[in-house]
Scaffold this motif. Structure first.
Motif, PDB file in Angstrom:
ATOM      1  N   ILE A 125       2.167  -5.396   7.695  1.00 33.01           N
ATOM      2  CA  ILE A 125       3.613  -5.381   7.913  1.00 33.01           C
ATOM      3  C   ILE A 125       4.203  -4.083   7.341  1.00 33.01           C
ATOM      4  CG2 ILE A 125       4.111  -6.694   5.798  1.00 33.01           C
ATOM      5  CD1 ILE A 125       6.323  -8.147   7.474  1.00 33.01           C
ATOM      6  N   ILE A 126       5.020  -3.433   8.148  1.00 34.10           N
ATOM      7  CA  ILE A 126       5.575  -2.121   7.811  1.00 34.10           C
ATOM      8  C   ILE A 126       7.062  -2.124   8.153  1.00 34.10           C
ATOM      9  CG2 ILE A 126       5.452   0.368   8.296  1.00 34.10           C
ATOM     10  CD1 ILE A 126       2.571  -0.246   9.423  1.00 34.10           C
TER      11      ILE A 126
ATOM     12  N   GLY B 181       5.114  -0.852   3.219  1.00 32.67           N
ATOM     13  CA  GLY B 181       4.190  -1.621   4.038  1.00 32.67           C
ATOM     14  C   GLY B 181       2.966  -2.057   3.263  1.00 32.67           C
ATOM     15  N   GLY B 182       2.223  -2.967   3.871  1.00 34.12           N
ATOM     16  CA  GLY B 182       1.003  -3.438   3.237  1.00 34.12           C
ATOM     17  C   GLY B 182       0.430  -4.637   3.968  1.00 34.12           C
TER      18      GLY B 182
ATOM     19  N   LEU C 275       0.847  -1.184   0.000  1.00 31.20           N
ATOM     20  CA  LEU C 275       0.000   0.000   0.000  1.00 31.20           C
ATOM     21  C   LEU C 275       0.886   1.238   0.000  1.00 31.20           C
ATOM     22  CD1 LEU C 275      -2.568  -1.256   2.658  1.00 31.20           C
ATOM     23  CD2 LEU C 275      -2.829  -1.276   0.172  1.00 31.20           C
ATOM     24  N   HIS C 276       0.423   2.299  -0.630  1.00 32.20           N
ATOM     25  CA  HIS C 276       1.278   3.470  -0.856  1.00 32.20           C
ATOM     26  C   HIS C 276       0.632   4.753  -0.360  1.00 32.20           C
ATOM     27  CE1 HIS C 276       3.970   1.139  -3.547  1.00 32.20           C
ATOM     28  NE2 HIS C 276       2.865   0.553  -3.940  1.00 32.20           N
TER      29      HIS C 276
ATOM     30  N   LEU D 198       1.481   5.268   9.958  1.00 35.86           N
ATOM     31  CA  LEU D 198       0.348   5.424  10.870  1.00 35.86           C
ATOM     32  C   LEU D 198      -0.967   5.129  10.149  1.00 35.86           C
ATOM     33  CD1 LEU D 198      -0.812   6.190  13.587  1.00 35.86           C
ATOM     34  CD2 LEU D 198      -0.740   8.594  12.896  1.00 35.86           C
ATOM     35  N   ARG D 199      -1.075   5.568   8.902  1.00 36.55           N
ATOM     36  CA  ARG D 199      -2.285   5.276   8.138  1.00 36.55           C
ATOM     37  C   ARG D 199      -2.509   3.770   8.020  1.00 36.55           C
ATOM     38  NH1 ARG D 199      -3.990   4.164   2.938  1.00 36.55           N
ATOM     39  NH2 ARG D 199      -1.909   4.108   2.022  1.00 36.55           N
ATOM     40  N   LEU D 200      -1.436   3.044   7.775  1.00 36.13           N
ATOM     41  CA  LEU D 200      -1.541   1.588   7.647  1.00 36.13           C
ATOM     42  C   LEU D 200      -1.872   0.939   8.994  1.00 36.13           C
ATOM     43  CD1 LEU D 200       1.367   0.709   5.167  1.00 36.13           C
ATOM     44  CD2 LEU D 200      -0.993   1.404   4.698  1.00 36.13           C
ATOM     45  N   MET D 201      -1.307   1.475  10.068  1.00 35.52           N
ATOM     46  CA  MET D 201      -1.615   0.934  11.396  1.00 35.52           C
ATOM     47  C   MET D 201      -3.084   1.156  11.751  1.00 35.52           C
ATOM     48  SD  MET D 201       1.692   1.975  13.701  1.00 35.52           S
ATOM     49  CE  MET D 201       3.213   2.352  12.844  1.00 35.52           C
ATOM     50  N   LYS D 202      -3.603   2.337  11.428  1.00 30.54           N
ATOM     51  CA  LYS D 202      -5.009   2.617  11.720  1.00 30.54           C
ATOM     52  C   LYS D 202      -5.919   1.744  10.854  1.00 30.54           C
ATOM     53  CE  LYS D 202      -6.127   5.404  14.279  1.00 30.54           C
ATOM     54  NZ  LYS D 202      -6.304   5.308  15.762  1.00 30.54           N
ATOM     55  N   MET D 203      -5.478   1.440   9.646  1.00 28.48           N
ATOM     56  CA  MET D 203      -6.232   0.527   8.796  1.00 28.48           C
ATOM     57  C   MET D 203      -6.248  -0.868   9.410  1.00 28.48           C
ATOM     58  SD  MET D 203      -5.549  -0.578   4.817  1.00 28.48           S
ATOM     59  CE  MET D 203      -5.691   1.105   4.214  1.00 28.48           C
TER      60      MET D 203
END
Length: 317
Positions: free
Chosen positions: A111-112, A99-100, A85-86, A140-145
């Motif tokens: 995983i980031i 990450g993604g 994810l970007h 942080l965006r990926l963690m919140k997702m």
């Protein structure tokens, strides 16, 4: 053996001796198996002695080996599938942090990790693993997702530090890292952090708050690099070895001080000698912790995470 560091020279010398003896034996048809066996035993003993007693600076050197596995390497080795994810949805897609969504033996995770790159072109593309604010905002965006979909978060840390450029400060580098610390402390899903290479300063800590924090065996984790410490205290990089010892930055130092939860062993000679084995060791630890942490409710995860970091350090009145 292709030697990279001065302290590996005794190992290279023994391997050269074995090679020469073997060539002589083949050429003269003389049985020299006893000599070869003796040299091989000495080689094994020397390797064990050297790699088991590395100094702080030698561990720093190992963590920077050009062939050392990086985030993409571990993702490819341990994940069944991975969808990258970007972007931070504000400025751009910072290539220093990748990450993604992924799956590890059927376990869905986010995983980031930092990505440095292995050659000049890759390193420039990934900014040598030094993230700008948008990199931490993407993380942080990926963690919140992951929190939204109730998936555990795994972070792989390997950076010389957050990017120190003027533009990074103008876009709020300090705020981005501080927000990550705050948000990770109360994220409702399990977080597992692993230092796979260099763990320098806030650049590492920006994705380093977790229920479990590990270090690969030959890595380092500190508020400052030995070179920077040396330049501040002695106005020169010449004392970097002394600074590395004083900083207590190795995995064994960090474990003894209660700052990490464990050390993930590497193959003899470092992760770059056998990346597949290093990845297998990492995967084994991750699967063990995923099974344990996913069984806990969010309130317990948050409390344990906050208590863990609150209890670090010693206060003397």
């Amino acid at each position: 053996m292709k030697t990279t560091f001065d302290f590996e020279k005794p190992i290279a010398d023994l391997q050269l001796q074995i090679e020469k003896v073997t060539q002589v034996a083949e050429k003269t048809q003389v049985d020299m198996s006893a000599t070869v066996r003796e040299l091989e035993e000495k080689l094994a003993s020397t390797e064990k002695e050297i790699y088991s007693n590395l100094t702080g600076w030698q561990n720093v050197q190992m963590s920077r080996h050009q062939d050392r596995p990086q985030t993409y390497d571990y993702i490819e080795a341990i994940c069944d599938e991975f969808i990258e994810l970007h972007g931070d949805r504000t400025v751009k897609d910072d290539k220093a942090i990748v990450g993604g969504m992924a799956s590890i033996d059927g376990n869905p995770v986010m995983i980031i990790g930092h990505q440095k790159g292995k050659n000049t072109k890759e390193r420039q593309y990934h900014n040598f693993g030094m993230a700008n604010p948008e990199g931490y905002r993407k993380a942080l965006r990926l963690m919140k997702m992951a929190e939204k979909f109730n998936k555990p978060v795994i972070t792989l840390i390997d950076t010389m530090g957050a990017y120190p450029g003027l533009e990074a400060e103008e876009r709020g580098q300090g705020e981005a890292i501080a927000r990550n610390l705050m948000e990770m402390a109360v994220l409702k899903v399990p977080i597992i952090c692993v230092v796979i290479g260099e763990g320098a300063s806030g650049g590492a800590l920006g994705i380093g708050v977790g229920n479990r924090v590990y270090m690969m065996e030959h890595t380092w984790y500190s508020v400052i690099s030995p070179e920077s410490c040396s330049s501040i205290l002695w106005r020169s990089w010449d004392h970097k070895e002394k600074a590395a010892e004083a900083l207590k930055l190795t995995s064994s130092d960090m474990l003894s001080n209660g700052l990490i939860d464990g050390i993930i062993p590497e193959p003899l000679g470092g992760a770059h000698q056998d990346p597949a084995k290093a990845a297998a060791n990492l995967k084994e630890q991750l699967l063990k912790d995923l099974a344990e942490l996913t069984a806990k409710d969010s309130d317990t995860l948050i409390k344990e995470r906050i208590d863990k970091f609150s209890n670090m350090g010693v206060v003397t009145e």
